[in-house]
Design a protein around this motif. Structure first.
Motif, mmCIF file in Angstrom:
data_model
loop_
_atom_site.group_PDB
_atom_site.id
_atom_site.type_symbol
_atom_site.label_atom_id
_atom_site.label_comp_id
_atom_site.label_asym_id
_atom_site.label_seq_id
_atom_site.Cartn_x
_atom_site.Cartn_y
_atom_site.Cartn_z
ATOM 1 N N ALA A 184 -16.317 -92.759 -43.537
ATOM 2 C CA ALA A 184 -16.919 -93.094 -42.238
ATOM 3 C C ALA A 184 -18.424 -93.281 -42.382
ATOM 4 C CB ALA A 184 -16.607 -92.000 -41.221
ATOM 5 N N ARG A 244 -19.286 -96.621 -44.026
ATOM 6 C CA ARG A 244 -19.078 -97.778 -43.161
ATOM 7 C C ARG A 244 -20.145 -97.886 -42.063
ATOM 8 N NH1 ARG A 244 -13.399 -96.121 -43.280
ATOM 9 N NH2 ARG A 244 -12.250 -97.543 -44.658
ATOM 10 N N THR A 245 -20.974 -96.892 -41.904
ATOM 11 C CA THR A 245 -21.950 -96.869 -40.807
ATOM 12 C C THR A 245 -23.209 -97.623 -41.207
ATOM 13 O OG1 THR A 245 -21.122 -94.709 -40.098
ATOM 14 C CG2 THR A 245 -23.287 -95.398 -39.254
ATOM 15 N N ARG A 292 -23.518 -94.294 -34.132
ATOM 16 C CA ARG A 292 -22.601 -95.129 -34.912
ATOM 17 C C ARG A 292 -21.735 -94.290 -35.841
ATOM 18 N NH1 ARG A 292 -27.230 -99.262 -37.038
ATOM 19 N NH2 ARG A 292 -27.760 -100.255 -35.025
ATOM 20 N N LEU A 293 -22.352 -93.272 -36.458
ATOM 21 C CA LEU A 293 -21.609 -92.415 -37.383
ATOM 22 C C LEU A 293 -20.478 -91.680 -36.669
ATOM 23 C CD1 LEU A 293 -21.224 -91.077 -40.152
ATOM 24 C CD2 LEU A 293 -22.987 -89.416 -39.495
ATOM 25 N N GLN A 329 -17.620 -94.048 -36.053
ATOM 26 C CA GLN A 329 -16.869 -94.326 -37.282
ATOM 27 C C GLN A 329 -15.980 -93.146 -37.666
ATOM 28 O OE1 GLN A 329 -16.437 -97.002 -38.939
ATOM 29 N NE2 GLN A 329 -18.108 -98.370 -38.315
ATOM 30 N N ASP A 360 -12.895 -93.321 -35.528
ATOM 31 C CA ASP A 360 -11.993 -94.380 -35.993
ATOM 32 C C ASP A 360 -11.276 -93.969 -37.277
ATOM 33 O OD1 ASP A 360 -12.712 -95.909 -33.862
ATOM 34 O OD2 ASP A 360 -14.076 -97.236 -34.974
ATOM 35 N N GLU A 361 -11.993 -93.359 -38.186
ATOM 36 C CA GLU A 361 -11.399 -92.973 -39.475
ATOM 37 C C GLU A 361 -10.303 -91.933 -39.286
ATOM 38 O OE1 GLU A 361 -10.800 -93.275 -43.480
ATOM 39 O OE2 GLU A 361 -12.194 -94.470 -42.277
ATOM 40 N N THR A 392 -16.879 -100.862 -33.604
ATOM 41 C CA THR A 392 -18.140 -100.666 -34.305
ATOM 42 C C THR A 392 -18.221 -101.627 -35.453
ATOM 43 O OG1 THR A 392 -17.195 -98.959 -35.702
ATOM 44 C CG2 THR A 392 -18.282 -98.221 -33.684
ATOM 45 N N SER A 416 -19.148 -102.461 -39.354
ATOM 46 C CA SER A 416 -19.030 -101.771 -40.635
ATOM 47 C C SER A 416 -19.944 -102.399 -41.641
ATOM 48 C CB SER A 416 -17.574 -101.829 -41.131
ATOM 49 O OG SER A 416 -17.183 -103.173 -41.311
#
Length: 553
Positions: A458, A461-462, A503-504, A507, A510-511, A550, A552
């Protein structure tokens, strides 16, 4: 505009009254009152001594003649002055055509001179009337008194002539006309300048401020010119009548004395001003040399122990205050008027103000020096202090200004800065980046290796998180129902910390949802039968439909 009209109306009325006063003064000067010069006369005791009485000035037709000190025929100096005044104003016009005669006398009170006009005695000057400090002989004092009496006789004779009356009236009318025209022109010019200043103030600009200041100075010069004209008119008017000529001479002498005093003072102050100028030039030269040296230190051209580039600005200000303060202290005795009571009064007032307000002021100033020289923060740093997180926009002598993520400017006093821990997220950003972290709690049914991998994926990807150093995870606690994990990552731009952290977190959600792993925050009272997460097909449910939630890397 209304205030300007009212001001001009009041000023016009005041000047009109002044002109009427000028007319009245001139008319009274034409016919001075001479009927009330006599004082009640009574015989003084024969044994009276002159030392028992104060000296009296004999003034005839507004002109000083002589000072009487002794007694004569039982009359004290005041009674003698009254009798001389009666004798002078009782002289007929024919008698005033005759010169003043001075006859020596030998009386019981001592030697003296009797002054006569048309064989009529006016007063007698005795040896006892002489001022011991003047060191004049009786004859010298008599010559002075005769000349003064002759001047009074001539002035009184000229006062009643038609030529003098015509000259006085002509002077009065001329002065009134000139002053009236000058006043009208002054009011018109002042009104035009004031209107121009009002127009410029409606459209402010750097140039308009200069113009307004110039207009105000011009208005001041206009009124100063009017004042000078009034003064000259008063001198000419008083000098136009025999009776008021001494007043005109005194007025001209008074202003002339002031002008002479000013010129003498300016000339006398020149050496001191030159000394002050030399001291200030030396101080400026020293300040320029120090400024060049500190500039090289700030640009790291020169390296000096215990002096850093961050503290050069504060050091420059301190050195400026020290150099110019020392220069003022040295130059103060050479300033014109430094020993006067006015300067002493200002010094006492300034000292009182500093004493009364120095407690909190000095606390903030010293705290500001601690903030600067400890290099704990600088302009542009992202800090957290006293539960205030934001970017430093100004490091002042009294306070630090911080702009938060909510675009709020918060002023933090320096005393609060020095008494609170400072979290500076920007200090180490140039070397390895600013560290951000977030904590998450996951149940014991999820392998910790999987949690570590999901958190690092995660973070990778941020957008905004650095790949080197790589993100890493610590297990912070093994609690009753879950394991506490903390993710650490590095960013390059400290000011974007709140945005990147948001954002983190997105992510991370989502992860974990992709892997079907339940996040235990907030805490559950009982463990549910199945994992609580959001399937991927529901990530973009309304109203969040569209592209990916978001971005990536």
């Amino acid at each position: 505009m209304t205030e300007l009209v009212r001001f001009r109306a009041r000023l016009t009325r005041a000047c009109s009254l002044w002109l009427l006063a000028v007319f009245a003064t001139g008319l009274l000067a034409l016919w001075p009152d001479t009927s009330a010069h006599a004082e009640p006369r009574g015989a003084a005791p024969a044994t009276a001594r002159s030392s028992l009485y104060a000296p009296e000035d004999l003034v005839l037709f507004n002109r000083p003649v002589i000072e009487l000190r002794g007694t004569l025929g039982g009359l004290n100096p005041k009674q003698r002055v009254s009798r001389a005044s009666d004798a002078f104003y009782s002289l007929s016009n024919e008698a005033l055509e005759q010169p003043v005669a001075m006859l020596p006398m030998s009386l019981a009170e001592g030697s003296g001179y009797t002054f006569m006009v048309a064989e009529k005695p006016v007063f007698t000057l005795l040896t006892t009337d002489l001022d011991p400090e003047a060191r004049l002989t009786l004859l010298d004092a008599a010559d002075i008194a005769r000349a003064n009496l002759q001047d009074a006789v001539i002035a009184r004779r000229a006062q009643g002539t038609p030529g003098a009356i015509l000259r006085g009236l002509s002077t009065l009318l001329g002065v009134a006309a000139i002053l009236g025209v000058a006043l009208w022109g002054t009011l018109k010019l002042f009104g035009a300048l004031s209107l121009r200043a009002i127009e410029l103030q409606k459209n402010p600009s750097p140039l308009s401020y200069v113009r307004v200041l110039s207009i105000r100075l011009a208005s001041l010069l206009v009124w100063l010119g009017m004042g000078v004209l009034i003064y000259l008119g008063a001198v000419v008017l008083l000098d136009g009548f025999p009776y008021t000529q001494p007043w005109g001479s005194e007025l001209a002498g008074f202003v002339g004395g002031i002008a002479g005093w000013l010129v003498t003072g300016v000339i006398g102050a020149i050496p001191g001003l030159v000394t002050v100028a030399v001291i200030m030039v030396i101080a400026r030269s020293v300040q320029d040399v120090l400024g060049m040296f500190l500039k090289n230190v700030q640009e790291e051209v020169i390296r000096v122990p215990f002096m850093h580039a961050e503290t050069v600005s504060a050091t420059r200000r301190l050195m400026t205050i020290f150099v110019y303060g020392l220069a003022v202290a040295i130059a103060y005795p050479y300033l014109p008027g430094s020993n006067t009571d006015a300067f002493k009064g200002l010094s006492v007032l300034f000292g009182l103000m500093v004493t009364m307000g120095s407690s909190s002021l000095m606390t903030q100033l010293m705290s500001g020096l601690v903030v600067v020289y400890s290099r704990s923060l600088k302009k542009g740093d992202l800090i957290l202090v006293n539960d205030i997180e934001g970017v430093v926009t100004e490091v002042g002598a009294l306070a630090v200004k911080v702009t938060t993520v909510r675009n709020e400017e918060i002023t933090v006093p320096n005393a609060v800065i020095t008494s609170s821990p400072i979290h500076n997220y920007s200090r180490l950003s140039q070397s390895q980046g600013t560290l951000i972290s977030t904590t998450i709690t996951i149940g014991y049914d999820t392998p910790w290796r999987q949690v570590h991998a999901m958190l690092t994926q995660a973070a990778n990807r941020t957008e905004g998180i650095r790949a080197d150093p790589a993100p890493h995870v610590f297990q912070r606690a093994l609690s009753d129902f879950y394991v506490e994990y903390e993710l650490f990552a590095y960013i390059d731009v400290p000011r974007q910390r709140p945005t990147i952290l948001s954002r983190l977190l997105a992510q991370i959600q989502d992860e974990f949802n992709s892997c079907g792993v339940q996040i235990m925050s907030p805490h559950f009272v009982t463990q549910p039968e199945q994992a609580v997460f959001v399937p991927k097909e529901h990530w973009h449910d309304a109203p969040a439909g569209g592209g990916p939630a978001t971005s990536s890397k």
